[in-house]
Design an enzyme around this catalytic site. Structure first.
Site, short mmCIF file in Angstrom:
data_model
loop_
_atom_site.label_atom_id
_atom_site.label_comp_id
_atom_site.label_asym_id
_atom_site.label_seq_id
_atom_site.Cartn_x
_atom_site.Cartn_y
_atom_site.Cartn_z
CB SER A 16 -0.92 0.02 1.23
OG SER A 16 -0.15 0.09 2.43
CE1 TYR A 154 6.87 6.79 11.35
CE2 TYR A 154 7.04 9.18 11.57
CZ TYR A 154 6.98 8.05 10.78
OH TYR A 154 7.03 8.16 9.41
#
Length: 264
Positions: A16, A154
């Protein structure tokens, strides 16, 4: 400028978003591709959407499965007998405050975004050294250059990628190995929707900045250009990439700007 046309490329996170767009763009350049992610059905869909699907091989891969990276690499090489470029794209984002976030979420972000990429890159490195050529293109983020609320884990993992791959370049440039770090800004993918929240579940919601980000096919073309130019590092996005320079020269100003943006 060396062209990527006809090269043999392995792409992680190809089911994706950025990885899918890179697959289509490189397939149109007659590259032979190995595409990987955890989702075999989605990889098959991507392959079937390629105009030259006979040049695409599927290799399911879980970046947390460190122990099998060597065997996965051997399988990847067996498809076309060679690999010229590894695109480290697989990863997951985060949207949660530090005080609320389970430690297990930080472990998963490091395992997937950093250690999985390091394990795979180390597995293919001896092969690149032996053939005296090879190119790592690792997708980090602008969050690998500065921080933002809700993205602590992150940001930490993306900062770590910069440290590791800068050193890999230094140690193995003599072996004919190139390293390109790609730092995306806001790109219109589902990275926000799939981001981990404080308990490890997906956010399952889009944010305006990502929705209105650079179209992913445009990003893919810019990234391929950076790889062909063998750039050490490329910031790709819109006005948000200016934050890298504000951080360098006016860090307190960037701190205020980011806090005002309130982007989750």
């Amino acid at each position: 400028m060396p062209k990527i046309d006809g090269k043999i490329v392995w792409i992680t996170g190809a089911s994706s978003g950025i990885g899918e767009a890179l697959t289509y763009a490189l397939n149109n350049k007659n590259c032979k591709l190995i595409i990987s992610s955890r989702k075999e059905d989605a990889l098959l869909r991507v392959k079937n959407n390629c105009s030259n699907s006979e040049n695409v091989e599927i290799l399911p891969l879980d970046l947390q499965d460190f122990e099998h990276m060597k065997s996965k690499t051997e399988t990847a090489i067996s498809f076309f007998g060679k690999i010229d470029l590894l695109i480290n794209n697989g990863g997951i984002s985060q949207r949660s405050l530090i005080v609320d976030t389970d430690f297990s979420v930080y472990q998963k972000l490091i395992d997937v975004n950093y250690l999985g990429t390091v394990a795979l890159s180390k597995a293919i490195l001896p092969y690149f050294i032996n053939q005296k050529s090879g190119h790592f293109a690792t997708i980090t983020s602008l969050m690998g250059k500065f921080g933002s609320p809700y993205r602590s884990g992150y940001c930490g993992a993306k900062h770590a990628l910069h440290g590791f791959f800068d050193v890999l370049r230094m140690e193995h440039q003599k072996d004919g190995i190139d390293v390109t770090l790609i730092c995306p800004g806001f790109i219109s993918t589902d990275v926000d929707k799939n981001a981990l929240t404080e308990d490890g579940t997906a956010l399952n919601k889009k944010d305006e900045a990502t929705q209105n980000g650079m179209p992913v096919p445009v990003f893919a073309d810019k990234m391929i250009n950076a790889i062909e130019r063998k750039k050490y590092e490329a910031n790709i996005g819109r006005k948000e990439i200016l934050a890298v320079y504000v951080k360098r020269f006016f860090p307190k100003l960037l701190h205020k700007i980011v806090l005002k943006s309130a982007v989750r």
